[in-house]
Design a protein around this motif. Structure first.
Motif, short mmCIF file in Angstrom:
data_model
loop_
_atom_site.label_atom_id
_atom_site.label_comp_id
_atom_site.label_asym_id
_atom_site.label_seq_id
_atom_site.Cartn_x
_atom_site.Cartn_y
_atom_site.Cartn_z
N ALA A 1 0.97 -1.03 0.06
CA ALA A 1 0.14 0.03 0.03
C ALA A 1 0.92 1.48 0.03
O ALA A 1 0.33 2.42 -0.40
N TYR B 1 -3.29 5.94 -1.48
CA TYR B 1 -3.24 5.39 -0.15
C TYR B 1 -2.23 6.38 0.78
O TYR B 1 -2.71 6.60 1.65
N GLY C 1 1.79 2.06 5.07
CA GLY C 1 1.36 1.06 3.97
C GLY C 1 2.36 0.34 3.39
O GLY C 1 2.17 -0.75 3.01
N PHE D 1 -7.02 -0.25 -2.53
CA PHE D 1 -6.40 0.43 -1.20
C PHE D 1 -7.33 0.92 -0.37
O PHE D 1 -6.99 1.13 0.70
N ASP D 2 -8.59 1.55 -0.68
CA ASP D 2 -9.27 2.15 0.10
C ASP D 2 -10.42 1.06 0.45
O ASP D 2 -11.50 1.36 1.08
#
Length: 692
Positions: A291, A297, A306, A635-636
């Motif tokens: 990430a 991100y 990340g 990523f979210d």
């Protein structure tokens, strides 16, 4: 400090029917499909301010994505002052972490944690000490069966537990949902190989735009002035984009049209995957990242949070299975470029390089398809007015805007295939109804913008007495406005009007400062605006700074928003994102707007697209997006079934037939030769998860 357990008993269940079991409280939803738990009220909350986190361990028996809303109420309020919404994986035991620090509303998108998927904050800043009541609302995120939720545990703490999801596999070796079947599901590597090799073979010959289109995808029957770059023209009937060779052009695009698949989160959920190659396996090295390598991100959470969060791209892995580690990208480029042109799309939307190895620039150069580019790292200031809205009258902002222009636009100077650039994408301050002038006056930090607003009022009113009469205040001098003042827009009707006007000053400065820096560096390409999350009067306060007003439009039709643009200011508009998802191909979420199957989805898309194409101010609309998203979230945490191809690289035949029917007659719609269809296509009831 010792953790504080919260008793979930029948007295806490406000909606639904509950019973105690050996696993915890089992609660069935009410007739509306909702479970509501009241966790704290009045004196029961006296100890809550001593803690940082509320933790819930939940197992939700549901066929799709679940929504968990933590709603915080002030005394006497019927609506929550702040709501933290979490999208959640069903069927598994998931730890939901509610961070009270997020109640300060400093951002809209919350950090994605294992099993929790996407999180959003809606509301003005409050502290947990301001809350008199907290409710947890559990309901479906799309049309699906909700049987029950088991509340395994609930407590307050200052030390969050390790967030992991342990359970049986949900994701098969191809990235598909194991527990669900559908007609195009891949069941073997041989089946996958046959489909992708057939696509590759077709791409060798079936790879051009429809007849009557220029090399850029413009209309040969609509000649205008040739400038060598895309520009704008207005006729008696409508606005037009014009391609570099001088032909009328409508930007019919696909967002991330250059991207092979989407990386999905694996960290903390490894047990939910039936197969993952080792990260040391060189064959699948291109399918792994973390990430910390995803700019979006990093922008929301910081790089350090990340770098140890593993992500895997099943769409890439599927291409690697068939074409090998050295050949998958070239095969993808050939297949996808042919598809876009064959389907009748002439623009690659978004155009941003979000993966370090994505090779977007190389893709665009070889594909020879016009594109737009979304600029990254929008200029900021150390002190913000609200969320990501900077101190726009500061020297810091102006300097950062000039550096932003140099760094972001330099690679594209002189490129004729670039239509233009989006300056930003869905800034988070726009997700909350807020008066920026009120927030500037309320700030406890020193803002140059507040000094400018105070000076504007000084010049307009002349004396402080006149301001006091209008605002119903008792300031001793205008310098009092430089101290924190909450709720200035509530003092009087005139104060509200003034704050609204000052809000417009801030938005204009926000947009114009950056627009001037970009246009000074690159006068050839079009400034496509801020790519706001919607159109509207307030959203268009600074639109005159740009060549085009851009907004995203997740609705069953685009006309309502386009008419707002046309009535507010006669200028061309681009819909930066729209989609109609599907509910039949095996994702937890179906899209912000969705149909039950691909046939109805195709009808709904034709209805939408034809109305965008025929509207006199619309010069482009870009579908979001090329690929279905990963089952357990990108990523979210977003994991929608909304792509034009699935995670195995297959197109959806009924959908594509409808797209071709409209796209191949694109310029008949744009020129008004054909009228839009009245067939709407069936839509499911869908909760708009991105817009709380």
């Amino acid at each position: 400090m010792k953790d504080l357990r919260i008793d979930i008993s029948l007295s806490s269940i406000r909606k639904g029917m509950g019973m105690q079991t050996s696993d915890g409280w089992k609660v069935m939803p009410d007739q509306e499909g909702k479970v509501e738990l009241e966790l704290g009220a009045g004196n029961l909350m006296r100890n809550w301010p001593r803690y940082r986190f509320l933790i819930l361990k939940l197992r939700i028996n549901m066929e799709g994505m679940a929504l968990v809303d933590a709603c915080f109420y002030k005394a006497g309020d019927e609506e929550p002052s702040n709501r933290l919404r979490y999208q959640m994986i069903p069927q598994q035991s998931v730890t939901v972490l509610v961070d009270f620090a997020e109640l300060q509303s400093k951002r809209y998108f919350l950090k994605t944690l294992p099993g929790m998927l996407k999180g959003m904050c809606s509301g003005m800043p409050i502290s947990i000490g301001d809350a008199e009541m907290v409710k947890i609302l559990i309901h479906a995120g799309c049309v699906c069966r909700f049987e029950h939720v088991i509340v395994e545990d609930c407590w307050l703490t200052n030390e969050p537990p390790e967030i992991r999801v342990e359970g049986s596999p949900m994701v098969d070796a191809f990235g598909q949902w194991i527990q669900k079947e559908w007609d195009t599901k891949i069941h073997s590597a041989e089946e996958l190989k046959t489909i992708l090799l057939d696509e590759y073979k077709r791409a060798q010959t079936d790879c051009v735009y429809p007849a009557g289109w220029s090399k850029y995808g413009g209309c040969l029957d609509m000649p205008f002035k040739k400038t060598g770059f895309f520009h704008l023209e207005k006729t008696k009937s409508r606005w037009w984009l014009v391609d570099p060779d001088g032909y009328g052009f409508f930007s019919n695009g696909v967002c991330y049209g250059s991207r092979m698949g989407v990386f999905g989160l694996v960290d903390g959920m490894q047990s939910l995957f039936a197969w993952l190659p080792k990260k040391t396996d060189e064959k699948y090295a291109a399918a792994w990242t973390n990430a910390g390598e995803i700019p979006e991100y990093v922008k929301r959470n910081g790089r350090e949070s990340g770098v140890h969060r593993d992500m895997f791209n099943f769409a890439r892995a599927n291409m690697i299975r068939v074409f090998g580690a050295d050949g998958w990208w070239d095969a993808w480029h050939k297949i996808n470029t042919a598809r876009l042109k064959r389907w009748g799309f002439n623009t690659i939307g978004v155009g941003v390089n979000n993966y370090s190895d994505e090779r977007v620039m190389e893709y665009l150069e070889k594909a020879e398809i016009p594109f737009v580019w979304t600029l990254k790292e929008f200029p900021q200031t150390q002190i913000k007015i609200f969320r990501d809205f900077p101190d726009v009258f500061s020297k810091e902002y102006r300097n950062n805007a000039e550096r932003f222009a140099r760094e972001q636009l330099s690679p594209f100077l002189g490129n004729p295939y670039m239509i233009g650039y989006f300056i930003n994408n869905e800034p988070e301050w726009r997700f909350q109804k807020v008066n920026l002038a009120e927030r500037a006056f309320a700030s406890r930090e020193e803002l140059e913008s507040r000094s400018v607003l105070a000076e504007i009022l000084r010049e307009e009113y002349g004396g402080i007495e006149a301001l006091n009469r209008a605002w119903n205040t008792e300031f001793s001098c205008f310098d009092d406005l430089l101290e924190p003042i909450e709720g200035a827009d509530k003092f009087s009707e005139k104060a509200a009007q003034d704050c609204q006007r000052l809000h417009g000053h801030l938005v204009w400065k926000y947009e114009n400062t950056v627009a001037e820096a970009l246009k000074k560096l690159d006068p050839d390409h079009l400034d496509l605006g801020m790519r706001y999350s919607e159109a509207g009067g307030e959203a268009m306060a600074g639109c005159g700074a740009h060549d085009v007003f851009s907004f995203n439009c997740y609705r069953p039709e685009p006309e309502t928003m386009l008419e707002i643009v046309r009535r507010t200011k006669d200028m061309p508009a681009v819909i930066g994102e729209y989609h109609i998802g599907g509910g039949d191909k095996g994702n937890l979420s179906h899209g912000l707007i969705a149909s039950p199957n691909q046939e109805e989805r195709g009808k709904a898309l034709e209805y939408y697209m034809q109305r965008a194409m025929t509207h006199p101010c619309c010069v482009g609309a870009h579908y979001f997006e090329m690929n279905d998203q990963p089952l357990l979230g990108r990523f979210d945490g977003e994991g929608m079934e909304h792509g034009l191809i699935d995670i195995c690289g297959q197109e959806f035949p009924p959908l594509v037939e409808h797209l071709i029917h409209t796209n191949h007659c694109l310029y008949d719609w744009v020129r008004g030769i054909r009228k839009p269809t009245e067939v709407k296509g069936e839509l499911e009831r869908v909760i708009l998860c991105n817009y709380v």
